[in-house]
Design an enzyme around this catalytic site. Structure first.
Site, PDB file in Angstrom:
ATOM      1  N   SER A   1      -9.871  -0.528   6.956  1.00 54.08           N
ATOM      2  CA  SER A   1      -9.306  -0.443   5.604  1.00 54.08           C
ATOM      3  C   SER A   1      -8.578  -1.667   5.088  1.00 54.08           C
ATOM      4  O   SER A   1      -8.174  -1.698   3.927  1.00 54.08           O
ATOM      5  CB  SER A   1      -8.370   0.755   5.503  1.00 54.08           C
ATOM      6  OG  SER A   1      -9.141   1.920   5.385  1.00 54.08           O
TER       7      SER A   1
ATOM      8  N   LYS B   1       0.852  -1.184   0.000  1.00 56.04           N
ATOM      9  CA  LYS B   1       0.000   0.000   0.000  1.00 56.04           C
ATOM     10  C   LYS B   1       0.892   1.240   0.000  1.00 56.04           C
ATOM     11  O   LYS B   1       1.910   1.271   0.704  1.00 56.04           O
ATOM     12  CB  LYS B   1      -0.891  -0.024   1.258  1.00 56.04           C
ATOM     13  CG  LYS B   1      -1.869   1.145   1.345  1.00 56.04           C
ATOM     14  CD  LYS B   1      -2.782   1.001   2.555  1.00 56.04           C
ATOM     15  CE  LYS B   1      -3.817   2.113   2.637  1.00 56.04           C
ATOM     16  NZ  LYS B   1      -4.719   1.961   3.800  1.00 56.04           N
TER      17      LYS B   1
ATOM     18  N   SER C   1      -9.677   1.952   2.802  1.00 58.46           N
ATOM     19  CA  SER C   1      -8.822   2.741   1.952  1.00 58.46           C
ATOM     20  C   SER C   1      -7.784   1.931   1.172  1.00 58.46           C
ATOM     21  O   SER C   1      -7.266   2.412   0.169  1.00 58.46           O
ATOM     22  CB  SER C   1      -8.092   3.791   2.801  1.00 58.46           C
ATOM     23  OG  SER C   1      -7.231   3.159   3.744  1.00 58.46           O
TER      24      SER C   1
HETATM   25  N1  GLN Z   1     -13.307   4.235   6.256  1.00 55.96           N
HETATM   26  C1  GLN Z   1     -12.597   4.625   7.438  1.00 55.96           C
HETATM   27  C2  GLN Z   1     -12.171   6.069   7.338  1.00 55.96           C
HETATM   28  O1  GLN Z   1     -12.445   6.651   6.363  1.00 55.96           O
HETATM   29  C3  GLN Z   1     -11.420   3.730   7.668  1.00 55.96           C
HETATM   30  C4  GLN Z   1     -10.210   4.075   6.900  1.00 55.96           C
HETATM   31  C5  GLN Z   1      -9.020   3.267   7.301  1.00 55.96           C
HETATM   32  O2  GLN Z   1      -9.138   2.228   7.951  1.00 55.96           O
HETATM   33  N2  GLN Z   1      -7.856   3.769   6.918  1.00 55.96           N
HETATM   34  O3  GLN Z   1     -11.576   6.630   8.207  1.00 55.96           O
END
Ligand code: GLN
Length: 497
Positions: free
Chosen positions: A180, A81, A156
């Protein structure tokens, strides 16, 4: 040897092929690089691929294999990532702000995997600074879901999940602040694990919300996740929240289970939170999750209802805390020390302002503003402090529940992958879809998502397993037993063919 089975193969089979010299690491890396070249334009899963660098790593792995010093991941291709710093390679975090940032050092996770001899295929697409559930906030455009390219891959870590699902990489790293790893794994029909907070070092992982951020692993199966996660964990003095624990060989723990029992999960008690099975989940997801639970019972596990009465408050608590921490963490991106600087400005304050306004996308700006607000004098007690109290209550719910069960199961997400753009106009609506994943981060617990079926439109459904602290081996073992008895994890999107 035909290469088609290798694209599909679990990491253990790739290991055997490399050790038997049926294929070299250079050949294996080339195979995946060619797939990325041919297919990634349809998926946008990768932000950076540097072929020569990948091949150099593969040559080094081949030399190590030849000298008989290969470990479990030596010569195995993977993707990172783009939130993990990689020395000499662009690390963008999916943001214009860092679109020119070449890290001078490796994240601890990247360094560990290099040391293990894994071969990096490149850096994967993600929501900007890991803020999002759909990969649509990326400055580089959204990654797409290999099952239906008109739909999101989740976020994400959407690029990593899409890459593994389309077999552009056998395994990939991700991070999970509020879901995410687990949510994109569920949207893309693969397996993903977020370990106990503190197990994977955050050094060199560009910070979103430091008390929640945690590195995790994607693979087609629990077995592949076990191999990757084992190589990512380890104490690191440079992360003050890194836990100093003896390393665990998760893959060996899977292999050590009793072999041919028809009820390998006998004795395991799975808790089903009443709050996770109420309204709000689509009927397709409910049916797939119920069927998976029936399968777990057939494997010998017992299920019982448990209560997580405060879990419904996880969304407001999570978003207050995450935005507060983000507003502080992202203050370092000011046009001076890192990344993007506005071309024209009148004075220093104007330079800060323009660089941040032009360098950050709308969602990141929204969160910095909201985060600054909840931390400001007069609002701190009303929002931030309240959120921290909720966090404590949610942790207490899990502690009580784990007095009655060994693992908790439920859906990973109340919805399957939505169409690109369907939720972009309503950020709060998208936040609500994190209802089942965020409580786990607030409590710092490990969670895993594995595929367990499809909705009526042919999009994957994920089952989430949550464990008590340091129960990664148990989570992976339960998922592994499920996967030995089912074939959801072997299904591939047409795009992967
Ligand atoms: N969807 C969540 C957010 O927008 C989680 C994102 C994540 O785990 N990086 O914060």
């Amino acid at each position: 040897m035909s290469t088609a089975p290798l694209v599909e193969a679990p990491v253990s089979a790739l290991r055997r092929a490399l050790d038997a010299k049926n294929i070299s690491s250079v050949e294996l890396a080339t195979l995946f690089l060619e797939r990325i070249e041919a297919r990634d334009s349809a998926l946008n899963a990768f932000i950076t691929v540097e072929r020569e660098r990948t091949l150099a790593e593969a040559r080094a792995a081949d030399a190590r294999i030849a000298s008989g010093e290969a470990g479990p991941l030596t010569g195995i291709p993977l993707a990172h990532k783009d939130v993990f710093c990689t020395e000499g390679v662009l690390t963008t975090c999916g943001s214009k702000m860092l679109s020119n940032f070449v890290s001078p050092y490796d994240a601890h996770v990247v360094a560990l995997l290099k040391k293990a001899g894994a071969v990096s295929l490149g850096k994967t697409n993600m929501d900007e600074f890991a803020m999002g559930s759909s990969n649509e906030t990326s400055y580089f455009g959204p990654a797409r879901n290999p099952w239906k390219p008109g739909h999101v891959p989740g976020g994400s870590s959407g690029g990593s999940a899409a890459a593994v699902a389309a077999r552009l990489a056998p395994i990939a790293t991700g991070t999970d602040t509020g879901g995410s790893v687990r949510q994109p794994a569920s949207f893309c029909g693969i397996t993903g694990i977020k370990p106990t907070y503190g197990l994977v070092s955050r050094y060199g992982l560009v910070a979103y919300a430091s008390s929640l951020d945690q590195g995790g692993a994607f693979g087609a199966s629990a077995e592949d996740c076990a191999l990757l996660l084992a190589a990512m964990t380890g104490f690191d003095a440079r992360d003050s929240t890194s836990l100093d624990r003896p390393p665990e060989d998760y893959a060996a723990a899977l292999a050590a289970q009793p072999a041919e029992s028809s009820r390998p999960l006998a004795g395991l008690v799975i808790g089903l939170p009443r709050e996770f099975f109420g309204d709000g989940m689509s009927s397709d997801i409910r049916a797939a999750v119920e069927a998976a639970l029936a399968q777990y019972r057939a494997l010998g596990a017992a299920t019982r209802e448990v209560d997580l009465p405060n879990a419904k408050l996880a969304i407001p608590a999570y978003y207050v805390i995450a935005m507060a921490e983000a507003s502080s963490n992202l203050s370092r991106f000011d046009g001076v020390r890192y990344g993007y600087r506005a071309a024209e400005f009148t004075d220093l304050a104007d330079m800060y302002c323009k660089s941040r306004c032009e360098g950050f996308g709308a969602e990141v700006q929204r969160r910095i503003l909201a985060g600054t607000y909840v931390l400001s004098h007069g609002y701190y007690d009303a929002y931030y402090l309240q959120a921290q109290k909720l966090r404590r209550l949610i942790g207490g719910d899990f502690r009580r529940a784990f007095g009655e069960c060994d693992l908790i199961a439920g859906p990973t997400s109340p919805v399957t992958a939505w169409e690109l753009g369907a939720m972009s106009g309503d950020p709060a609506q998208m936040y609500l879809a994190d209802i089942y994943t965020t409580p786990v981060n607030l409590a710092g617990l490990p969670g895993l998502s594995h595929p367990c079926g499809f909705d009526a439109g042919g999009l994957p459904v994920g089952l989430q397993l949550i464990g008590d602290y340091f129960s990664e081996a148990r989570l992976l073992a339960a998922a592994h037993r499920f996967q030995q008895a089912t074939d959801w994890h072997l299904r591939r999107p047409a795009l992967a063919a």
